[in-house]
Write a protein that holds these residues in place. Structure first.
Motif, short mmCIF file in Angstrom:
data_model
loop_
_atom_site.label_atom_id
_atom_site.label_comp_id
_atom_site.label_asym_id
_atom_site.label_seq_id
_atom_site.Cartn_x
_atom_site.Cartn_y
_atom_site.Cartn_z
N THR A 93 -89.66 -61.80 35.02
CA THR A 93 -88.23 -61.74 36.19
C THR A 93 -89.04 -63.12 36.32
O THR A 93 -87.23 -64.18 37.47
CB THR A 93 -88.61 -60.60 37.63
N ILE A 94 -90.04 -63.69 36.73
CA ILE A 94 -89.89 -65.61 37.25
C ILE A 94 -89.78 -66.32 36.25
O ILE A 94 -90.08 -66.93 36.02
CB ILE A 94 -91.03 -65.00 38.44
N CYS A 96 -87.85 -65.39 33.70
CA CYS A 96 -86.93 -66.34 33.06
C CYS A 96 -85.75 -67.09 34.03
O CYS A 96 -85.61 -66.66 34.79
CB CYS A 96 -86.56 -64.57 32.50
N GLY A 99 -82.77 -65.68 35.46
CA GLY A 99 -82.64 -64.99 36.37
C GLY A 99 -81.72 -64.14 35.63
O GLY A 99 -81.26 -62.93 36.51
N MET B 42 -103.54 -59.52 34.08
CA MET B 42 -102.16 -58.68 35.45
C MET B 42 -102.27 -57.53 34.92
O MET B 42 -101.70 -57.14 36.27
CB MET B 42 -101.19 -59.41 34.70
N GLN B 289 -100.58 -66.60 34.82
CA GLN B 289 -99.69 -66.40 33.19
C GLN B 289 -99.01 -66.77 32.76
O GLN B 289 -99.18 -67.28 31.40
CB GLN B 289 -99.84 -64.85 33.74
N MET B 317 -95.98 -71.40 39.54
CA MET B 317 -95.12 -70.27 40.22
C MET B 317 -95.72 -68.87 40.16
O MET B 317 -96.43 -68.63 39.01
CB MET B 317 -94.01 -69.79 39.37
N ASN B 318 -95.37 -68.12 40.40
CA ASN B 318 -96.34 -66.65 41.22
C ASN B 318 -95.13 -65.80 41.74
O ASN B 318 -94.12 -66.15 42.54
CB ASN B 318 -97.05 -66.57 42.18
N VAL B 319 -95.43 -64.45 40.68
CA VAL B 319 -94.53 -63.39 41.39
C VAL B 319 -96.02 -62.13 42.11
O VAL B 319 -96.40 -62.29 41.70
CB VAL B 319 -93.62 -62.46 41.21
N ASP B 321 -96.68 -58.44 43.99
CA ASP B 321 -95.93 -57.19 44.68
C ASP B 321 -97.37 -57.01 45.51
O ASP B 321 -98.09 -55.85 45.26
CB ASP B 321 -95.59 -56.23 43.71
N ILE B 326 -92.13 -57.91 48.29
CA ILE B 326 -92.46 -58.60 46.67
C ILE B 326 -92.09 -60.20 47.05
O ILE B 326 -91.15 -60.36 48.09
CB ILE B 326 -91.07 -58.05 45.42
N PHE B 330 -92.71 -70.79 43.92
CA PHE B 330 -92.26 -71.41 42.87
C PHE B 330 -92.36 -72.79 43.10
O PHE B 330 -92.08 -73.19 44.35
CB PHE B 330 -90.80 -71.33 43.09
N THR B 371 -85.53 -59.78 44.49
CA THR B 371 -85.68 -59.33 42.79
C THR B 371 -84.99 -59.54 42.32
O THR B 371 -85.35 -59.30 41.23
CB THR B 371 -85.96 -57.22 43.51
N VAL B 374 -84.55 -63.81 40.73
CA VAL B 374 -85.11 -64.64 40.58
C VAL B 374 -85.72 -65.47 40.26
O VAL B 374 -85.76 -66.80 39.81
CB VAL B 374 -86.27 -64.21 41.47
N GLY B 375 -86.25 -65.73 38.94
CA GLY B 375 -85.83 -66.79 38.00
C GLY B 375 -84.90 -67.82 37.72
O GLY B 375 -85.42 -69.01 37.30
#
Lengths: 158, 411, 618, 84
Positions: A93-94, A96, A99, B42, B289, B317-319, B321, B326, B330, B371, B374-375
């Motif tokens: 999701t980050i 792409c 979005g 991950m 990753q 960047m990181n996501v 949970d 969440i 960036f 959520t 976000v990209g």
């Protein structure tokens, strides 16, 4: 000939039939919040823009997935989520930059457009022809992909 | 032509795949020192929760995948590397020569300089072997201290909490995930965890670990000691630069824009590599990753041919949970010099958003509770999209990032 | 099933919020939305209640098809007792809020009591809570919408809110959702504000399922969407020209009420018509109309998205009004234009924006301004009353000035906020009020469209075109053409339209579908979605039952047959131009027959026979 | 004789260029029928839905009749439309 979704925002009225069709196909419910296609409203401009995954070639989401849960559909060219493998880590999701891969907190997995296996319901449902499923050459997809290429720092080598 | 890749994490595997795609005839050797097929760290938290078995963490799922690609896999530790002879030595004494080498050796957990960290009952959370230990040693009702509320600590919180243990998190910084989230959001994350019944001690150091009556006692500065069954150490990772030898090293092995080390036939990728950072233009170790994958593919492209693939830099960047909340970070989330920023902070609903601009370009962001789409934060940053009047619109309402993106990228 | 089978009860007095199961028996008798909410309302509220007191309740209700893929399935209704009319209020709105409510899992929300301080209701699926709205009070609809979106950091949040007009007590205040869709008539916004309830903000991610026969539902809704697409009106006319296409039509037949209904034709109609909205402006070369827009699920998309000429006097120094927003619909354009004698399209568009921005029913507002203009020209009010505004017919400047005042509840705007009937009484000329049951007329002169006279007189919510739109038959020939100047046969026609409309208003669908659909097209969609069998006859009967129930409430609230009348101007002063020349509204030729067909007494009261036939509550 | 012709909505484009505000004054034969005018201005018959002569509806059966239209009359035509 591979087909792809062609979106003409000028024809969109913002009715969300596409979002309902998508969610019904994929979730069995009318639920725009779980739709893979999303209509964005530009109130000041008086413009509606349906938007979803362009199925870009070297899909960022697919590359970033740590558990091989996004795979190429050889028939349609779509990049599909394999639900059994997706762990819900959200890296895609980050990754792409468009979005268009979203986390679904209900299932704990991500969702993205898979072209409904070659019969995209959003295009079926669109009452104005704003969303059509046509030969890839005619869609301007190349333009989108060029842009994807610009984003994709790895592809300088390609 | 023989390409040898040391390290079977995401960078190594993607590099091997890329090499094979480009060089159908080449010998490709992938060496990893863990006794499992290449897997993803991950995915370990989801294994701890029980959502997936160990095989669910594997990077590639198809049976016989590497064999089919003609990638030779060795489960061995590399004990010595001779750049002059272009040869490496394995822990069984075997020697392998190479034409080109990729160091994708990853990173290892930091061992904090605290007395008692070698005691049984102190574990990391890094490998599948660690995961097995944690599963075995954290039974419902057990007392556990998690040392470090960084990315790894936070991402395993839910797994630990769901095991029904009595959990205390100890973090020496003043907030959770201090290297990824700003003060507001890091503080909100802590509040979220406390609301969920996890004890979180920030600005607190572990001063020592002792053993009493078969249990560990975690000594804290300024607080009562905590007796536990298990202490999980997650205080950060460091690049595995042990094989670097005379290669130029800083935090990690320094690579140029071709992912090449100071030695032309030797490349580095992933957590071990100190590569170009998109946001700063400088060189840093990112240990994430997407960067590992990007490095792996790009390094392999350069290893395979004459054409030079240039790395524009990876965006950090990181996501994350954390027990269902969440968070995302960036680029330059700390902000750029002289740049504008905007913050929306709604603690009551655990929503937070901070955007950082340089001129009219988005350069960084922190989000909580976001959520959807976000990209595009990455997209806007990485494309250096000149936002024009959309900058003011985002300053007025930062939730409109997707519209800002579409306004510039949909004809 | 169609229904989520859950209703949310919000007690504003003590701040409690609770879920309760839907009364399924009532759902089977009243379907949903307008009908079902009315059934709840009459069961819970004393008809004599003070409409602005804490004992009045306000119900926001969806229909069983709301939130589904049925075309136009995005409607909700607001039911309460009206402060404007003293009768039952039932206002219907499109946009996206209704579907969001259904997606959050609620068939309806019942608000009762009054909050001691300003609050808004936040609903996120099962979670619903009242939150302080002190920072929102005093803000316009548009500001409130933006503040709530930012507060919740959720671009998908759907907001219904009242503006400053309602807070100031304007009696025809609307509840506006999605910035420019309105539950507009009868002052439902005034009731909401009287409860110190500023807004309802909803986020629903559960989805709408629970369809009885999903495969059949998908098939039948697809077929019916095709019917809409293939129909010249719903497939071409409405999307291209919107409802505003009527401006020239109604003017041509001599039924366009002009200058407070003194005349039946407006010389400036063409300048404020749908055709004019398509014309490029001289100044910037852009037309007033930017695009058409659909509400949730709507495959017709008649909505207008418009801009104002930036150089126009109304917005020249106000860039905040330079962007697009909801444009003129026919009724609003008429009330703000021909009825006030103003033929300035940009001025009307600006005033329409203001009506949305601060939540006013443009029909009642425009008609009230028209009455005030006549009062002014008659000398009953002067610039001393208006604060210096020369409130003359045809003055766009005056119209703009009083709109700004009324929207904010300032100066003479306070008096205009009373509505036409109270305003005219206040200044000693009740005969100048063009109202029925104190509600202002819409855009059809009953002298030229006789069925509309009976429609207005008998409407359960005061003068209104949306209770039985006989214009459809009398002017447009849908489903069959009848003579607009004839009174014979109109009682039957009005009843048929009233009952069918009540049924459609209870389904979740939009009444505009009925330009192409009849109940024959609608019933199968309900039948595929809802528990039980829903043949056409049953749907029609639900409509008739709803009408009787609404009437019953009104009678218990103190209205009588004497209220089923029209202003003297329409009954005595004949039209002086066009086909209706020499004609007055022939109400007396229609009303007795109407009562008889309804099964009521000669003075318009329900009989025991009717009560038992429709199984009405005692 | 002279009459006024008005074409509205999608029919607007069929008016001669000198038309203003959807109306134009035209010269017609004395006994012209509505249908002849519909044909003369290329209005597709299904789109001549709402036909008003001086504001009064002309039913399809009457549209072929000569003599219905008098000098100075106003003939207005719409495709199927609706509103509210």
């Amino acid at each position: 000939m591979q087909k792809s979704l062609h979106i003409d925002p000028g024809k969109c009225t913002g009715c969300l039939q596409c979002e309902m069709a998508c969610s019904y196909e994929n979730e069995g419910l009318f639920n725009p919040s779980k739709s893979r296609i999303k209509v964005f409203t530009f109130h000041e401009e008086g413009r509606f823009v349906p938007y979803t995954c362009t199925q870009c070639d070297d899909a960022w989401c697919m590359q970033a997935c740590p558990v091989d849960a996004i795979v190429l559909n050889a028939v349609t060219g779509s990049k599909d989520i394999v639900n059994d493998r997706c762990v819900g880590c959200k890296v895609c999701t980050i990754a792409c930059p468009f979005g268009t891969v979203n986390y679904n907190s209900t299932s704990g997995k991500v969702i993205k457009c898979d072209l409904c296996g070659g019969n995209p319901q959003c295009a079926e449902a669109c009452p104005t022809g704003a969303i059509t499923y046509i030969d890839a050459d005619a869609t301007g997809l190349d333009r989108m992909r060029q842009w994807a290429g610009k984003t994709d720092t790895q592809r300088a080598a390609a | 032509m023989r390409h040898v890749i040391i390290g079977a994490g995401p960078a190594g595997v993607v590099a091997a795949e890329t090499l094979r795609k480009r060089m159908p005839q080449a010998d490709i050797v992938l060496i990893g020192d863990e006794p499992e097929p290449p897997y993803s760290r991950m995915a370990i938290p989801y294994h701890l929760i029980g959502n997936i078995g160990e095989s669910g963490t594997y990077l590639r799922k198809t049976e016989g995948y590497y064999e089919k690609l003609g990638i030779e896999q060795l489960q061995r530790r590399v004990t010595d590397l001779s750049l002059a002879q272009k040869q490496l030595t394995l822990d069984n004494g075997n020697r392998i020569s190479f034409d080109k080498l990729l160091l994708a050796t990853g990173s290892h957990p930091v061992k904090p300089p605290v007395e008692g960290m070698d005691l049984p009952g102190v574990v990391n959370c890094w490998t599948l072997a660690d995961a097995r230990q944690i599963i075995a040693r954290s039974q419902p009702g057990d007392d556990v201290v998690l040392m470090g509320a960084g990315f790894i600590g936070c991402i395993i919180l839910e797994a630990l909490a769901r095991r029904g243990i009595n959990l205390t998190v100890v973090e020496m910084e003043n907030r959770m995930v201090p290297r990824m989230m700003d003060g507001n959001s890091g503080t909100l994350l802590k509040q979220w965890c406390e609301d969920k019944g996890v004890r979180v001690l920030t600005s607190t150091r572990v001063t020592g670990v002792t053993q009493e009556n078969g249990r560990l006692v975690v000594q804290l500065d300024g607080r009562d000691p905590v007796p536990v069954n298990l202490l999980i150490s997650a205080t950060g990772v460091r690049p595995n630069t042990g094989l670097a030898g005379e290669l130029e090293c800083d935090q990690g092995i320094v690579v140029n824009e071709h992912l090449q080390t100071s030695q032309p036939d030797v490349y580095a990728a992933g957590d071990v590599a100190e590569g170009r950072d998109f946001s700063t233009g400088g060189y840093s170790v990112q240990a994430i990753q997407p960067t590992a994958v990007q490095h792996g593919a790009l390094a392999a492209a350069n290893m395979s041919g004459a054409r030079q693939a240039v790395h524009q830099g990876s965006i950090n960047m990181n996501v994350l949970d954390t027990m269902g909340l969440i968070s995302g970070s960036f680029g330059l989330w700390q902000g750029a010099d002289g740049g504008d920023s905007v913050t929306l902070n709604n603690p009551a609903s655990y929503r937070y958003m901070n955007l950082q601009f340089a001129d009219d370009v988005l350069v960084g962001a922190n989000t909580l509770g976001l959520t959807q789409h976000v990209g595009v934060l990455r997209g806007l940053i990485q494309n250096r999209t000149r936002l024009g009047r959309w900058k003011q619109r985002l300053l007025d309402d930062p939730t409109r990032v997707m519209e800002a993106y579409l306004a510039h990228h949909v004809p | 099933m169609g229904w989520t089978q859950k209703i949310l009860r919000v007690n504003l007095t003590d701040g409690s919020v609770k879920s309760e199961p839907l009364n399924r028996e009532w759902a089977h008798d009243y379907l949903g939305q307008r009908g079902l909410a009315t059934r709840y309302f009459v069961a819970e509220v004393d008809p004599g209640v003070d409409a602005l007191g804490p004992d009045n309740k306000m119900i926001m209700a969806t229909g069983p098809l709301t939130g589904t893929m049925a075309s136009t399935g995005g409607r909700y209704s607001v039911i309460c007792k009206s402060p404007l009319t003293g009768a039952i209020a039932c206002s219907n709105s499109g946009g996206f809020l209704g579907a969001e409510m259904k997606n959050a899992g609620w068939d309806m929300i019942i608000f009762e009591g009054r909050s001691p301080t300003p609050v808004y209701l936040y609903v996120e699926n099962d979670r619903a809570e009242l939150r302080p709205a002190d920072d929102l009070w005093g803000k316009s609809v548009w500001e409130t919408d933006e503040l709530l979106h930012k507060k919740h950091q959720d671009p998908q949040l759907r907001v219904a809110t009242v503006g400053r007009a309602a807070e100031a007590g304007c009696l025809y205040s609307a509840i506006i959702n999605d910035l420019h869709r309105a539950a507009g008539r009868s002052g439902v916004g005034t009731v909401m504000a009287s409860k110190n309830l500023k807004a309802v903000a909803i986020r629903g991610t559960r989805g709408v399922g629970n369809i009885k026969d999903p495969i059949r539902f998908m098939n039948v809704t697809r077929e019916q969407k095709k019917v809409l697409a293939d129909n010249a009106v719903t497939g071409q006319g409405l999307p291209t020209y919107g409802t505003q296409v009527l401006m020239n039509v109604i003017n041509e037949i001599g039924a366009l009420p002009t200058r407070n209904m003194r005349e039946v034709r407006f010389e400036g109609a063409g300048k404020v018509s749908a055709e004019a909205m398509h014309e490029p402006r001289h100044s910037d070369g852009k037309p007033n109309l930017t695009t058409n827009a659909g509400c949730f699920g709507c495959t017709i998309a008649c909505g207008r998205i418009s801009t104002i000429d930036r150089g126009h006097f109304s917005v020249a120094n106000k860039p905040e009004y330079w962007g697009n927003s909801g444009g003129l619909e026919y009724e609003a354009a008429w009330a703000l234009g021909p009825d006030t004698g103003v033929d300035d399209l940009d001025a009307l568009t600006y005033v329409n924006f203001l009506c949305n921005e601060d939540g006013m029913d443009p029909i009642s507002f425009g008609s009230t301004v028209a009455a005030a203009m006549e009062l002014f020209e008659e000398g009953a009010i002067t610039t001393e009353d208006t604060g210096g505004i020369e409130l003359r017919f045809g003055s766009a400047e005056a119209l703009v000035a009083v709109t700004e005042l009324t929207a904010r509840g300032e100066g003479f705007g306070k008096a205009l906020g009373l509505g036409s009937r109270r305003l005219c009484e206040k200044y000693g000329h009740p005969e100048l009020s063009m109202t029925v049951k104190s509600q202002e007329f819409p855009a059809y002169d009953p002298r030229g469209i006789q069925g509309m006279g009976l429609t207005y007189a008998t409407s359960n919510r005061g003068a209104c075109h949306l209770r039985s739109y006989t214009v459809s038959s009398e002017v447009l020939g849908i489903p069959v053409k009848t003579d607009p100047l004839e009174t014979d046969g109109k009682p039957e026609l009005v009843i048929a339209f009233q009952d069918a409309t009540a049924a459609v208003d209870s389904s979740g669908l939009c009444i505009f579908t009925t330009f192409a659909w009849s109940l024959e097209n609608i019933a199968p969609q309900i039948d595929a979605a809802c528990e039980g069998d829903w043949p056409v006859e049953r749907v029609a009967e639900v409509g008739a039952r709803i009408w009787q129930l609404e009437r019953d409430f009104n009678m218990k609230a103190g209205l009588t047959g004497a209220d089923d009348t029209l202003p003297g101007r329409l009954l005595k002063d004949a039209a002086n131009v066009g086909p209706a020349t020499g004609k007055v509204a022939g109400l007396d030729q229609m009303l007795p027959k109407y009562y008889e067909l309804r099964g009521w007494t000669a003075d318009g009261q329900l009989t025991d026979e009717v009560r038992s036939k429709f199984n009405l509550p005692a | 004789m002279k009459i006024t012709l008005k074409l509205y909505a999608t029919l607007s484009d069929l008016l001669p260029p000198e038309a203003r505000s959807n109306r134009v004054e035209i010269e017609v034969a004395d006994a012209v029928s509505v249908n002849e005018l519909i044909a003369r201005f290329h209005v597709p018959p299904p789109l001549a839905h709402l036909v008003l002569l001086n504001g009064v509806f002309v039913a399809p059966a009457q549209r072929g009749q000569p003599g219905l239209i008098q000098a100075g009359d106003v003939l207005a035509i719409w495709p199927p439309v609706a509103g509210g």
